[in-house]
Design an enzyme around this catalytic site. Structure first.
Site, PDB file in Angstrom:
ATOM      1  N   GLU A 334      18.753  11.957  20.972  1.00 46.25           N
ATOM      2  CA  GLU A 334      18.756  12.481  22.357  1.00 46.25           C
ATOM      3  C   GLU A 334      17.877  13.721  22.472  1.00 46.25           C
ATOM      4  OE1 GLU A 334      19.716  10.279  24.147  1.00 46.25           O
ATOM      5  OE2 GLU A 334      21.110   9.193  22.856  1.00 46.25           O
ATOM      6  N   TYR A 420      13.605  -0.471  20.520  1.00 47.02           N
ATOM      7  CA  TYR A 420      13.862   0.739  19.717  1.00 47.02           C
ATOM      8  C   TYR A 420      13.201   0.614  18.343  1.00 47.02           C
ATOM      9  CZ  TYR A 420      17.589   2.447  22.942  1.00 47.02           C
ATOM     10  OH  TYR A 420      18.309   2.929  24.005  1.00 47.02           O
TER      11      TYR A 420
END
Ligand code: BES
Ligand code: ZN
Length: 641
Positions: A334, A420
């Site tokens: 994040e 991803y």
């Protein structure tokens, strides 16, 4: 990265994509959703006409009404007219009640009441709000549009938790999840990552509550029920975020800290004590952190994701409070989005690999720099195995990092889980070809060149070609890059990651399963949580209940406090119908609302040939505590929708 790889193992669509049903609709609302043939820079997920008029700034004035479970107030959009022929503004909404709309010129006292209507509801996109310019209103450039509105108790972005679902048990708590297209369920706006806005907000909450946003939270602000926020950096709408509850703050470092309920504050501060070091390392590797503070908000287990990169304030599930800091790659992920995603943003959701693939690459770099090569490689291998499993089931046209076409008909974020690791390995592959001494400055240059912009894969490719491929000719060709970006699968010359510790876990699992080898033969006490996950994943499909009982007695999987382990374990328990562990499995499904943790377990129950009814019963018991996004994902996984 553990959670990411697990996502991939069982098909990430449930976790990260397709949060709402892939729509089969005949009627698409009153507005066209985009040009034909497909244009990769056009956002087919928004009704807003951002080429004709664009929002520059948003001012929110909202009350947080816990009793009625709604936000109520107004949104003022500071807009710029680009098309002189424009006579109306189209905004995105979803389940909003619109009370009225006014337009005005900046600085002028006069407000003009504007007529408006809501178009037909599109199952995925919501309803376009069409605001007509009143007769005589003909702004040359900038103007303001104020919409008074209230959100619905069922707003798809918002979860309203009763006290019983919080850690403290005394106060309610609410939070948002706007990505990808849910901001429109709590603010009427141009809900497209192509349009960047600065924002300010005034929020009113009950007196003893604290509100936070993806903005400049001041840890010292008095808790008096009225809060002001400024977000001076321009952000895409999916990064608008709000939470309110019995939230308290503890500093972690000079520019870092954690907000959460008092009951979780100490554990959170301990688990994430390394955040300041991560931030410092990230700046060293990726370039300056341009956002001011970096804080974490630790949310109850109902939060539907592992984490969400809301700028200045990542939202994080408390399920990663493992007590041993073993799941902090989530924070690395994040935080890394502060560069890949928040600073340089995908222009449309077709290009989400630019956000998530690049972030997974940076996450692995951070993990390696801070925790060493072995740990980073364990996470890389789990990602690789997950990617290979995904490639078995994802249709070839969605195996491209940038598919030729991604449309609402395909779901909210089709097959994005694959993006991803495939994006990560694409960048790692080039890093290896060019060497870090060339690749690192290239990445820093890329972040700098496209700071505060929203870009397409084609913009990336042009920059890559000019600044890396052609700058050092003969190493890696444009055609090779295009094979990763536009082709299926993984190019043959990629060398997969390896990890000795995970290989040992795989061997142990196979030996244990085929020869009933004694687990005491392996030094399992020293295994990382990642190796334990790999042990579970590597068990063959025909493992017996007796063997699972032996493994559980040896490792204590059913009682593990590590959710990466319990997720893999209970999925296996359901696949193999190891009924002795069903009580613990049920407790797991009741406790967490994070899609990644519950969806694969429900799916395994539904698909084991016996427990479809049990899956439906458990969902009926638990759905009240799940976020709307999780509800949709579970319903699809068990076929009740
Ligand atoms: N931005 C994503 C979450 C997301 C993506 C929400 C697309 C909605 C649409 C976030 O950064 C993320 O990737 N979260 C992962 C964790 C990560 C370490 C793989 C998650 O929630 O599991
Ligand atoms: Zn991410």
């Amino acid at each position: 990265m553990l959670m990411k790889s697990m996502t991939l193992t069982n098909g990430a669509a449930f976790l990260l994509g397709a949060a709402l049903a892939p729509a089969t609709f005949a009627q698409v609302g009153t507005m066209p959703t985009g040009p034909e043939p497909y244009e990769p820079h056009h956002d087919y997920y928004s009704f807003a006409e951002t080429g004709r008029v664009v929002t520059k700034h948003l001012a929110l004035d909202l009350s947080v009404d816990f009793e009625r479970r709604r936000l109520e107030g107004s949104a003022t959009l500071h807009m710029r007219r680009l098309d002189p022929a424009l006579t109306r503004v189209v905004l995105d909404t979803r389940d909003l009640s619109i009370l009225d709309a006014h337009v005005s010129l900046p600085g002028a006292g006069q407000q003009w009441r504007a007529t408006f209507h809501l178009g037909n509801r599109h199952p995925l996109l919501g309803r376009p709000l069409v605001v007509e310019f009143p007769a005589g209103f003909d702004p040359e450039g900038d103007f303001e549009l104020t919409v008074s509105y209230a959100s619905s108790p069922d707003a798809s972005a918002l979860q309203w938790l009763p006290p019983s679902l919080t850690a403290g048990g005394e106060h309610p708590l609410m939070f948002s999840q706007s990505q990808a297209i849910h901001a429109r369920s709590w603010v009427p706006l141009q809900d497209s990552p192509a349009a960047r806005i600065t924002y300010e907000a005034t929020l009113r909450t009950p007196d003893d509550m604290r509100a936070v946003m993806s903005a400049d939270n001041d840890p010292d602000t008095p808790r008096d029920g009225e809060y002001h926020f400024e977000m001076p950096q321009p952000i895409p709408s999916y990064l608008l975020a709000i939470a309110a509850g019995d939230l308290h703050f503890e500093a972690l470092g000079e520019d870092t800290g954690v907000y959460t309920e008092p009951a979780l504050l100490e554990a959170s501060a301990w688990e994430f004590a390394g955040t300041q070091d991560m931030l410092d390392m990230a700046e060293k590797r990726f370039g300056p952190y341009d956002w001011g503070r970096y804080d974490l908000l630790i949310l109850p287990p109902a939060f539907p994701y592992g984490g969400m990169e809301n700028p200045r304030l990542s939202f994080i599930t408390s399920s990663v409070l493992a007590g041993d800091r073993s799941l902090v790659s989530l924070i690395a992920h994040e935080l890394a989005h502060s560069w890949s995603g928040n600073l340089v943003t995908n222009r449309t959701w077709r290009d989400i690999w630019l956000n998530e693939g690049t972030t997974s690459y940076l996450e692995a770099r951070l993990m390696e720099a801070l925790y060493g090569q072995d740990r980073a490689d364990e996470e890389r291998v789990l990602s690789w195995l997950g990617l290979k499993a995904d490639l078995e089931r994802v249709p070839t046209h969605f195996q491209a990092l940038a598919p030729a076409k991604v449309l609402p008909e395909d779901g909210e974020s089709p097959q994005q889980g694959m993006q991803y690791p495939k994006g990560q390995f694409f960048l790692e592959h080039m890093e290896r070809q060019f060497g870090r001494n060339r690749f690192d400055p290239f990445m820093q240059g890329y972040f700098k060149a496209f700071s505060w912009q929203s870009i397409t894969t084609e913009d990336f490719l042009e920059y890559l070609d000019e600044n890396l491929l052609s700058a050092y000719p003969g190493i890696f060709s444009r055609a090779q890059a295009e094979a990763w970006l536009y082709g299926p699968g993984i190019p043959d010359d990629f060398e997969p990651p390896v990890s000795k510790t995970l290989e040992a876990a795989t061997r142990a699992a196979r030996g244990f399963a085929s020869d009933n080898a004694d687990l005491a033969e392996w030094d399992t006490g020293s295994w990382s949580p990642q190796a334990r996950v790999q042990f579970i994943e590597a068990l063959p499909a025909d493992i017996t209940a007796g063997q699972l009982a032996t493994a559980d007695a040896h490792f204590g999987f059913s009682d593990s406090g590590n959710v990466a382990i319990t997720r893999a374990w209970f999925t296996r328990v359901a696949q193999s119908r190891f009924e002795a562990a069903y009580p613990a499995l049920k407790a797991h499904l009741a406790r967490y609302g994070r899609m990644y943790l519950v969806v694969p377990v429900y799916r395994a129950l539904a698909e084991n040939g016996v427990d479809a009814a049990l899956a439906r019963d458990l969902f009926a018991q638990n759905r009240g505590s799940y976020h709307p996004i999780t509800r949709g994902a579970v319903a699809r996984a068990i076929g009740t929708q």
